[in-house]
Motif scaffolding. Structure first.
Motif, PDB file in Angstrom:
ATOM      1  N   THR A   1       0.816  -1.207   0.021  1.00 19.16           N
ATOM      2  CA  THR A   1       0.047   0.047  -0.012  1.00 19.16           C
ATOM      3  C   THR A   1       0.887   1.151  -0.207  1.00 19.16           C
ATOM      4  N   ALA A   2       0.532   1.960  -0.889  1.00 18.88           N
ATOM      5  CA  ALA A   2       1.415   3.349  -1.062  1.00 18.88           C
ATOM      6  C   ALA A   2       0.739   4.764  -1.367  1.00 18.88           C
ATOM      7  N   SER A   3       1.341   5.620  -1.020  1.00 16.01           N
ATOM      8  CA  SER A   3       0.719   6.970  -1.309  1.00 16.01           C
ATOM      9  C   SER A   3       1.733   7.884  -1.391  1.00 16.01           C
ATOM     10  N   PHE A   4       1.775   8.944  -2.752  1.00 15.23           N
ATOM     11  CA  PHE A   4       2.898   9.770  -2.684  1.00 15.23           C
ATOM     12  C   PHE A   4       2.051  10.978  -3.291  1.00 15.23           C
ATOM     13  N   ASN A   5       2.788  11.985  -3.184  1.00 13.44           N
ATOM     14  CA  ASN A   5       2.183  13.644  -3.414  1.00 13.44           C
ATOM     15  C   ASN A   5       2.734  14.003  -4.828  1.00 13.44           C
ATOM     16  N   LEU A   6       1.979  14.364  -5.719  1.00 18.33           N
ATOM     17  CA  LEU A   6       2.490  14.668  -6.833  1.00 18.33           C
ATOM     18  C   LEU A   6       1.768  16.108  -7.255  1.00 18.33           C
ATOM     19  N   GLY A   7       2.666  17.040  -6.936  1.00 22.52           N
ATOM     20  CA  GLY A   7       2.182  18.557  -6.879  1.00 22.52           C
ATOM     21  C   GLY A   7       1.052  18.745  -5.894  1.00 22.52           C
ATOM     22  N   ASP A   8      -0.152  19.065  -6.207  1.00 21.10           N
ATOM     23  CA  ASP A   8      -1.197  19.372  -5.482  1.00 21.10           C
ATOM     24  C   ASP A   8      -2.092  18.253  -5.431  1.00 21.10           C
ATOM     25  N   GLY A   9      -1.851  17.204  -6.074  1.00 18.88           N
ATOM     26  CA  GLY A   9      -2.500  15.852  -6.319  1.00 18.88           C
ATOM     27  C   GLY A   9      -1.875  14.775  -5.406  1.00 18.88           C
ATOM     28  N   ARG A  10      -2.641  13.650  -5.347  1.00 19.45           N
ATOM     29  CA  ARG A  10      -1.895  12.546  -4.639  1.00 19.45           C
ATOM     30  C   ARG A  10      -2.312  11.125  -5.405  1.00 19.45           C
ATOM     31  N   LEU A  11      -1.322  10.396  -5.457  1.00 15.86           N
ATOM     32  CA  LEU A  11      -1.387   9.112  -6.306  1.00 15.86           C
ATOM     33  C   LEU A  11      -1.460   7.920  -5.133  1.00 15.86           C
ATOM     34  N   THR A  12      -2.345   6.918  -5.109  1.00 14.13           N
ATOM     35  CA  THR A  12      -2.409   5.962  -4.019  1.00 14.13           C
ATOM     36  C   THR A  12      -2.309   4.432  -5.062  1.00 14.13           C
ATOM     37  N   SER A  13      -1.717   3.675  -4.524  1.00 17.50           N
ATOM     38  CA  SER A  13      -1.656   2.327  -5.004  1.00 17.50           C
ATOM     39  C   SER A  13      -1.782   1.024  -3.973  1.00 17.50           C
ATOM     40  N   ASN A  14      -2.606   0.138  -4.368  1.00 18.98           N
ATOM     41  CA  ASN A  14      -2.676  -0.973  -3.532  1.00 18.98           C
ATOM     42  C   ASN A  14      -2.516  -2.268  -4.351  1.00 18.98           C
ATOM     43  N   LEU A  15      -1.219  -2.761  -4.410  1.00 20.35           N
ATOM     44  CA  LEU A  15      -0.984  -4.036  -5.263  1.00 20.35           C
ATOM     45  C   LEU A  15      -0.936  -5.340  -4.555  1.00 20.35           C
ATOM     46  N   GLY A  16      -1.473  -6.413  -4.793  1.00 20.74           N
ATOM     47  CA  GLY A  16      -1.484  -7.595  -3.946  1.00 20.74           C
ATOM     48  C   GLY A  16      -1.370  -8.755  -4.607  1.00 20.74           C
ATOM     49  N   TYR A  17      -0.906  -9.838  -3.931  1.00 16.69           N
ATOM     50  CA  TYR A  17      -0.906 -11.194  -4.507  1.00 16.69           C
ATOM     51  C   TYR A  17      -1.374 -12.231  -3.171  1.00 16.69           C
ATOM     52  N   SER A  18      -2.193 -13.160  -3.602  1.00 18.38           N
ATOM     53  CA  SER A  18      -2.419 -13.898  -2.715  1.00 18.38           C
ATOM     54  C   SER A  18      -2.613 -15.412  -3.393  1.00 18.38           C
ATOM     55  N   ARG A  19      -2.491 -16.411  -2.531  1.00 20.72           N
ATOM     56  CA  ARG A  19      -2.638 -18.157  -2.959  1.00 20.72           C
ATOM     57  C   ARG A  19      -3.105 -18.558  -1.986  1.00 20.72           C
TER      58      ARG A  19
ATOM     59  N   LEU B   1      -5.262   1.504  -8.245  1.00 21.15           N
ATOM     60  CA  LEU B   1      -4.704   2.649  -8.615  1.00 21.15           C
ATOM     61  C   LEU B   1      -5.604   3.812  -8.338  1.00 21.15           C
ATOM     62  N   LYS B   2      -5.214   4.873  -7.707  1.00 25.22           N
ATOM     63  CA  LYS B   2      -6.139   6.051  -7.595  1.00 25.22           C
ATOM     64  C   LYS B   2      -5.150   7.319  -8.013  1.00 25.22           C
ATOM     65  N   TYR B   3      -5.849   8.386  -8.566  1.00 23.34           N
ATOM     66  CA  TYR B   3      -5.241   9.868  -8.673  1.00 23.34           C
ATOM     67  C   TYR B   3      -6.401  10.639  -7.874  1.00 23.34           C
ATOM     68  N   HIS B   4      -5.807  11.228  -6.879  1.00 21.74           N
ATOM     69  CA  HIS B   4      -6.839  12.295  -6.171  1.00 21.74           C
ATOM     70  C   HIS B   4      -6.411  13.551  -6.690  1.00 21.74           C
ATOM     71  N   PHE B   5      -7.463  14.270  -7.319  1.00 22.04           N
ATOM     72  CA  PHE B   5      -6.942  15.775  -7.422  1.00 22.04           C
ATOM     73  C   PHE B   5      -7.149  16.795  -6.236  1.00 22.04           C
ATOM     74  N   ALA B   6      -6.438  17.837  -6.490  1.00 25.61           N
ATOM     75  CA  ALA B   6      -6.408  18.584  -5.330  1.00 25.61           C
ATOM     76  C   ALA B   6      -7.813  19.225  -5.040  1.00 25.61           C
TER      77      ALA B   6
END
Length: 852
Positions: free
Chosen positions: A397-415, A443-448
């Motif tokens: 799970t990750a989130s990082f700021n891109l200017g005034d916006g924000r990109l979040t990701s959640n990548l998973g694997y299960s067996r 994946l999500k991009y959050h606008f300011a």
């Protein structure tokens, strides 16, 4: 040992990758996120400090939590009520300030202009409003979220007994569970469950053969800190599988910087002699936060008033989880790992016709059986016939700021590895053997935020492959499927009004392979075989099948906070669900169901439209709510028994036993109902809680697609009856002497008679009403410095030892001789039980209070 995926194909060639590759990819993701954030340009860095103050006394509040849910960071106030949070981005974010016994503060802070902020909390005896992270693009105050949602707190989980995390939701209005014994529970929301309710762990899909009625949720119950439940269509954010709602199982937040804390838990249940233990350790050195938990639980057969000890209900479960992450001004990243391993018995209900004692098969055809001895019933030894369920999970799970916006990701694997052993003479050969591999992405991009508008665009889905060729009970084929769904979600805050909604479109590309079988000359069982058209001993079990499913979903709602106490909500949601593999492609006898199941390859996706209306009151001494809903499901998939061309039922013979034949078909279903609650704190006894809820749902099969509706097919299956829950609880936060944060409670649950049931094909019968009593007490034992030495909780369930059967228990219909001298049929629910739990915290390194 490396776990491998071997059934994803590209251009006709198999792509093999395993757990090592997944973990390597996860670590790479953790490394590249800060690089990506840096590449987008410098991100501002700031800190926030201040004080949390008691409104009545004006003094600082020690131990209050200041937390930013979207940023995954926060702090706890020191002895003077002061706090400091470092490494914050210069952006606007929702903050939550909470402390037991006080009304929670929530609000948005612009961290680009604010570096100091004091918070004032008022004492409150009513239940706290909270912040939720499920069903919307960002953390939201519950009272400002139009979507019907319920939150189960850490305190609720502590004060209610359960043998698994899903069972703990039984008292949540609008939520029920279908059980197959004490350790297998599946969530139902407002009358719908199975593949229509999506279970998440920390926002990640839990994919574990959930098409099976006796296939539970593979999560360590001691790992869960709180649960959020969406009571309606949530396909907008989660795609197929969330048509009826979502259950999001959430772990605790990381500890503040400078802390290295842990806890040890032991528990015992008097009914099934259940023993549980769990050890957790969590740390944060200011640069990296990390932690882990190891749990184990074991139980003998449970007992009830009429059946005594119930054969086939033991379990032996082991769990392990770990996480590591970083939190910086550029954002945060976290890697989660988990292992679930459960040996689980499942009863078949067979008994001796004279003594009514339980029996077990000793021959593969089930014709020879022996009575189970008392010694076996009392022991912890798992029977030779059992399920072995393993679940491996890794996600970032990750989130990082891109200017005034924000990109979040959640990548998973299960067996998911499921082996069901059902051959007494060949006990090491699994009947059902399924290996399910799932890679999920979100994946999500959050606008300011601009002028009260908070919008996000995203895409999520999964790549899934299932190997079903290794067992002898070949019920479903091996398959591959790919899901993808882009969506747009937006929210507008306008004074006392909050408008929220969005649209989505889903696509599923599904393929299953042809499968051929032959008889094993040694065992006599069917086994998968390559096609050999010249060999008459080879039989085609499954044909090759490919299909594409698609559909649109969305929601629109409004929340009107009329004043500080009254909120009105309305929401319209459209859900989507693609048919499951068992519904389109099943072909065979599954011993767990006692029937031959046929799929229908021409099924259409299910769609529903649900309207919700809710009124909420949050007063000084009274909180109350009233929620109603109306839900129409088109292309509703249900199971129907087939008739023989010669009259009577269609029967299939296998190993000398006859099984009725069922096939899936579609109709239109309607469900409507509501939940009402009131929690009274009579003045001046403000610490006395008198909580009351009532929930009901009514259903009707409206027909369509050629279905003929009769009195026996008029209602939908597994619908909970009207039921109430009342609880009287006394809280003593200051306690007495060395005992602090005490509670004592008594409760009563009343379940009305369920006489609106699916009687066709002998599926269900009338279920008489019943009343259950429970009670409990607990608290913290502290030293002179106020440090908690241990927490003890004692909870009693079904204290009157009522002999009852829930219509939501599959064991009610596990009966070989329904007509017998006792005038009883099936297996009864668990009798009186007392659960004792002790948690001992330990502190290897204390944080500098007030900082993070």
């Amino acid at each position: 040992m490396e776990l491998r995926i071997t059934h994803f194909e590209q251009n006709g060639e198999k792509i093999q990758f395993g757990m090592k590759q997944v973990l390597r990819s996860a670590f790479i993701i953790l490394l590249i996120i800060p690089m990506l954030a840096f590449a987008t340009g410098p991100t501002g860095k700031t800190a926030l400090s201040g004080k949390v103050i008691d409104k009545g006394s004006g003094e600082g509040l020690p131990g209050a939590e200041v937390y930013f849910p979207d940023l995954h960071t926060g702090s706890v106030t020191d002895i003077d009520g002061k706090y400091t949070i470092q490494n914050l981005p210069t952006t606007s974010a929702l903050v939550k300030v909470s402390m037991m016994g006080y009304a929670t503060f929530t609000g948005t802070i612009d961290l680009s202009t604010t570096t100091t902020r004091d918070f004032t909390l008022s004492t409150s005896v009513t239940e706290m409003q909270d912040v939720v992270v499920t069903g919307s693009a960002k953390a939201t105050e519950m009272k400002r979220d139009p979507v019907p949602i319920a939150m189960v707190s850490r305190r609720y989980l502590r004060e209610n007994a359960s043998s698994n995390i899903i069972e703990s939701l039984n008292k949540v209005p609008g939520v029920s569970t279908v059980s197959t014994g004490p350790n297998i529970s599946k969530p139902y929301i407002r009358g719908l469950g199975g593949n229509r309710v999506l279970t998440l762990y920390d926002g990640v899909r839990q994919e574990g053969q959930q098409w099976g009625d006796e296939h539970g949720v593979e999560v360590d119950q001691f790992l869960i800190d709180r649960v959020e439940v969406i009571k309606g269509p949530a396909s907008l954010m989660y795609g197929s599988g969330a048509l009826a709602g979502v259950v999001n199982l959430l772990p605790g937040a990381p500890v503040p910087a400078g802390a290295l804390n842990g806890s040890a838990l032991v528990a015992y249940d008097t009914n099934n002699k259940g023993i549980a233990g769990s050890v957790a350790l969590d740390g944060n050195n200011g640069k990296v936060f990390y932690g882990g938990r190891s749990s184990a639980k074991i139980a003998s057969a449970y007992t009830d008033r009429y059946d005594g000890r119930v054969y086939g209900t033991k379990y032996d479960e082991k769990d392990f989880s770990a996480y590591i992450g970083v939190n910086r001004a550029w954002g945060f990243a976290r890697l989660n790992l988990g292992i679930y391993d459960n040996l689980q018995e499942v009863p078949d209900g067979s008994r001796d016709s004279t003594s009514r004692r339980f029996t077990r098969p000793i021959s593969d055809d089930g014709q020879e059986r022996e009575v189970v001895s008392d010694a076996d019933l009392d022991s912890y030894s798992i029977a030779a016939l059992h399920q072995h369920v393993q679940y491996y999970r890794a996600n970032t799970t990750a989130s990082f700021n891109l200017g005034d916006g924000r990109l979040t990701s959640n990548l998973g694997y299960s067996r998911s590895i499921r082996r069901e052993f059902d051959h007494p003479e060949h006990a090491t050969i699994p009947g059902l053997y399924l290996l399910l591999n799932t890679a999920t992405y979100d994946l999500k991009y959050h606008f300011a935020e601009r002028n009260g508008w908070a919008s996000a665009v995203g895409i999520n889905g999964m790549l899934q492959g299932n190997d079903a060729s290794q067992g002898t009970d070949l019920v479903i084929p091996s398959y591959r499927q790919f899901d993808i769904g882009p969506f747009l979600h937006t929210k507008k805050t306008w004074g006392k009004w909050d408008l929220s909604g969005g649209v989505r479109y889903d696509l599923r590309n599904y393929h299953n392979d042809a499968m051929y079988t032959r008889t094993d000359p040694v065992t006599g069982f069917d086994m998968a075989s390559g096609p050999d058209l010249g060999d008459t001993a080879v039989v085609q079990q499954f044909g090759k099948y490919a299909h594409h499913f698609s559909g649109a979903s969305g929601s629109a709602g409004v929340a009107w906070n009329m004043n500080e106490r009254v909120t009105l909500k309305a929401n319209f949601g459209r859900g989507y669900r693609a048919p499951s593999v068992s519904e389109t492609s099943a072909q065979g006898v599954h011993p767990g169901t006692g029937l031959k199941q046929l799929g229908e390859e021409n099924l259409l996706p299910e769609f529903n439209l649900q309207e919700d209306l809710g009124l909420f009151y949050d007063g000084t001494h009274v909180t109350a709510s009233a929620e109603v809903f109306y839900n129409t499901v088109s292309n509703y998939i249900y199971n129907e028994k087939l008739a023989s061309v010669n009259g009577g039922d269609s029967l299939f013979t296998q190993a000398g036993q006859e099984y009725p034949v069922f096939k899936f078909r579609q109709t239109i279903a309607q469900l409507y109902g509501g939940e009402f609650s009131v929690d009274v704190h009579p003045h001046p006894l403000d610490r006395l809680h008198f909580e009351n809820t009532i929930a009901f749902v009514f259903t009707e099969n409206k027909g369509g697609d050629g279905a003929i509706i009769t009195d026996s097919t008029r209602y939908l299956p597994l619908i909970p009856p009207v039921h109430t829950n009342s609880e009287l609880r006394w809280d003593m936060p200051k306690g007495k002497g060395c005992a602090k944060r005490l509670f004592v409670k008594v409760g009563m649950q009343v379940y009305f008679t369920q006489d609106r049931f699916l009687s066709a094909y002998g599926t269900e019968t009338r279920t008489p009403g019943y009343t259950l009593l429970d009670a409990g007490f607990g608290g913290d034992i502290v030293n002179k410095a106020g440090q908690t030495l241990f927490t003890v909780t004692v909870l009693g369930s079904n204290l009157a030892d009522v002999g009852y059967q829930s219509n939501m228990s599959r064991l009610k219909y596990f009966e070989e001789y329904p007509v017998n001298g006792t005038r009883r049929s099936g297996i009864y629910n668990m009798g009186r039980s007392v659960a004792i739990k002790v948690v001992v915290p330990f502190y290897l390194k204390r944080k500098a209070l007030g900082t993070t």
